[in-house]
Design an enzyme around this catalytic site. Sequence first.
Site, PDB file in Angstrom:
ATOM      1  N   GLU A  80       0.803  -1.228   0.000  1.00 12.05           N
ATOM      2  CA  GLU A  80       0.000   0.000   0.000  1.00 12.05           C
ATOM      3  C   GLU A  80       0.841   1.286   0.000  1.00 12.05           C
ATOM      4  O   GLU A  80       0.378   2.318   0.469  1.00 12.05           O
ATOM      5  CB  GLU A  80      -0.938  -0.001   1.215  1.00 12.05           C
ATOM      6  CG  GLU A  80      -1.994  -1.080   1.142  1.00 12.05           C
ATOM      7  CD  GLU A  80      -3.062  -0.890   2.191  1.00 12.05           C
ATOM      8  OE1 GLU A  80      -4.168  -0.478   1.835  1.00 12.05           O
ATOM      9  OE2 GLU A  80      -2.780  -1.137   3.376  1.00 12.05           O
ATOM     10  N   HIS A  99      -0.385   5.144   7.939  1.00  7.09           N
ATOM     11  CA  HIS A  99      -1.576   4.339   7.625  1.00  7.09           C
ATOM     12  C   HIS A  99      -1.712   3.244   8.668  1.00  7.09           C
ATOM     13  O   HIS A  99      -0.731   2.577   9.001  1.00  7.09           O
ATOM     14  CB  HIS A  99      -1.441   3.728   6.236  1.00  7.09           C
ATOM     15  CG  HIS A  99      -2.466   2.670   5.950  1.00  7.09           C
ATOM     16  ND1 HIS A  99      -3.811   2.887   6.134  1.00  7.09           N
ATOM     17  CD2 HIS A  99      -2.348   1.387   5.513  1.00  7.09           C
ATOM     18  CE1 HIS A  99      -4.476   1.779   5.812  1.00  7.09           C
ATOM     19  NE2 HIS A  99      -3.604   0.858   5.448  1.00  7.09           N
ATOM     20  N   HIS A 101      -4.728   0.490  11.023  1.00  9.96           N
ATOM     21  CA  HIS A 101      -6.016  -0.203  11.089  1.00  9.96           C
ATOM     22  C   HIS A 101      -6.497  -0.206  12.547  1.00  9.96           C
ATOM     23  O   HIS A 101      -6.997  -1.218  13.036  1.00  9.96           O
ATOM     24  CB  HIS A 101      -5.877  -1.647  10.581  1.00  9.96           C
ATOM     25  CG  HIS A 101      -5.138  -1.760   9.275  1.00  9.96           C
ATOM     26  ND1 HIS A 101      -4.048  -2.571   9.103  1.00  9.96           N
ATOM     27  CD2 HIS A 101      -5.331  -1.141   8.096  1.00  9.96           C
ATOM     28  CE1 HIS A 101      -3.596  -2.458   7.855  1.00  9.96           C
ATOM     29  NE2 HIS A 101      -4.355  -1.592   7.219  1.00  9.96           N
ATOM     30  N   HIS A 169     -11.638  -0.691   6.562  1.00  9.02           N
ATOM     31  CA  HIS A 169     -10.207  -0.943   6.421  1.00  9.02           C
ATOM     32  C   HIS A 169      -9.376  -0.228   7.497  1.00  9.02           C
ATOM     33  O   HIS A 169      -8.694  -0.883   8.268  1.00  9.02           O
ATOM     34  CB  HIS A 169      -9.800  -0.506   5.003  1.00  9.02           C
ATOM     35  CG  HIS A 169      -8.347  -0.676   4.680  1.00  9.02           C
ATOM     36  ND1 HIS A 169      -7.865  -0.584   3.388  1.00  9.02           N
ATOM     37  CD2 HIS A 169      -7.259  -0.889   5.450  1.00  9.02           C
ATOM     38  CE1 HIS A 169      -6.548  -0.755   3.401  1.00  9.02           C
ATOM     39  NE2 HIS A 169      -6.163  -0.949   4.636  1.00  9.02           N
TER      40      HIS A 169
END
Length: 241
Positions: A80, A99, A101, A169
Site C-alpha cells: 500500500e 496508515h 487499522h 479498512h
Amino acid sequence: MTFEPVVESAIRDLVLANRILSRENVIDDFGHVSVRHPTDPGRYFLSRSRSPEIVTRDDIMEFALDGEPIAQNGRSMYAERAIHGAIYLARSDVQAVAHHHTRSVLPFTVADIPLKPVFHMGAVIGPHVPVWDSQPEFGDTNMLIDALPKGHSLARVLGNGRVVLLRGHGSVCAARCLRSVCFVSIYLKENADLLLKTLPFGSPKYLTPGEIEKTADMLLSPMPLARAWDYWLARAGFSGL
Ligand SMILES: [Zn+2]
C-alpha cells in the site's frame, strides 16, 4: 548507504516513529509510516515490508512518488505504498504520512456516525473526517490501496485535511512532520476510544469548529510536539537518546 546529516536525522526519526506508533497500539502487525525526503521533495522514505515494531535503520528504503524504489536490492515492499506517494504528490505541505487499522477507529468507517473531536487533544483530527470508499470507483477489490489510481482517489477525499478514514479498512493521517503525524494518529485513536465510550450515554457535545481550529494550532506547535515526542520515546524504550 549513508546520507547527509539532515537526511540521516529524518531516517532516524522515521525508525523512532515506527516504534512509537507500535508502542501506542496505533499500528500493529500491519500499517506503516513514511517521511518525505528532506532535501528532495520528489522522494520519500518508508520501511521495507516489515511490522513497525521491529523496523530498524537498515529497513528504510527510498522511493519516488510513483512508488518505485530507488534501490530495491531484493527487499519486499509494502503493497500500500501508493497511499504515501499519492498524498505527497497532492499535498506539498505534507511531510509525513501514516496508515493504520486502529480497531477503535474502524466502527466510524462503517457506521453512519461522524468521527469528530470530543476532547481537546482530539482537535488535531480536524472538524471533518471524511470516509473514502473504494466501491463506487473501483468495485469489488482486495480492499488494499495497492495502485496509484486508488491512492489519487484517496488523496482527493483527504483534501486539505489531516485524516481520512477507509471504509472497512482503517485510516490515513497526513501532517507537516513526523511528530505531528504521530500526534494526529495517537489522538485519532484516543478520540475514537472516548467517543465509543460516550455514545451509549446519548449524543455527545463535540468541540466547536472554532475550538477545534484554535486547539489544533496550539497542540501542533513545537513545544507540545517536543513534550509529547519525548514522552512517547520514553514509553517506546528510547529515553535519554
Ligand atoms: Zn491497510
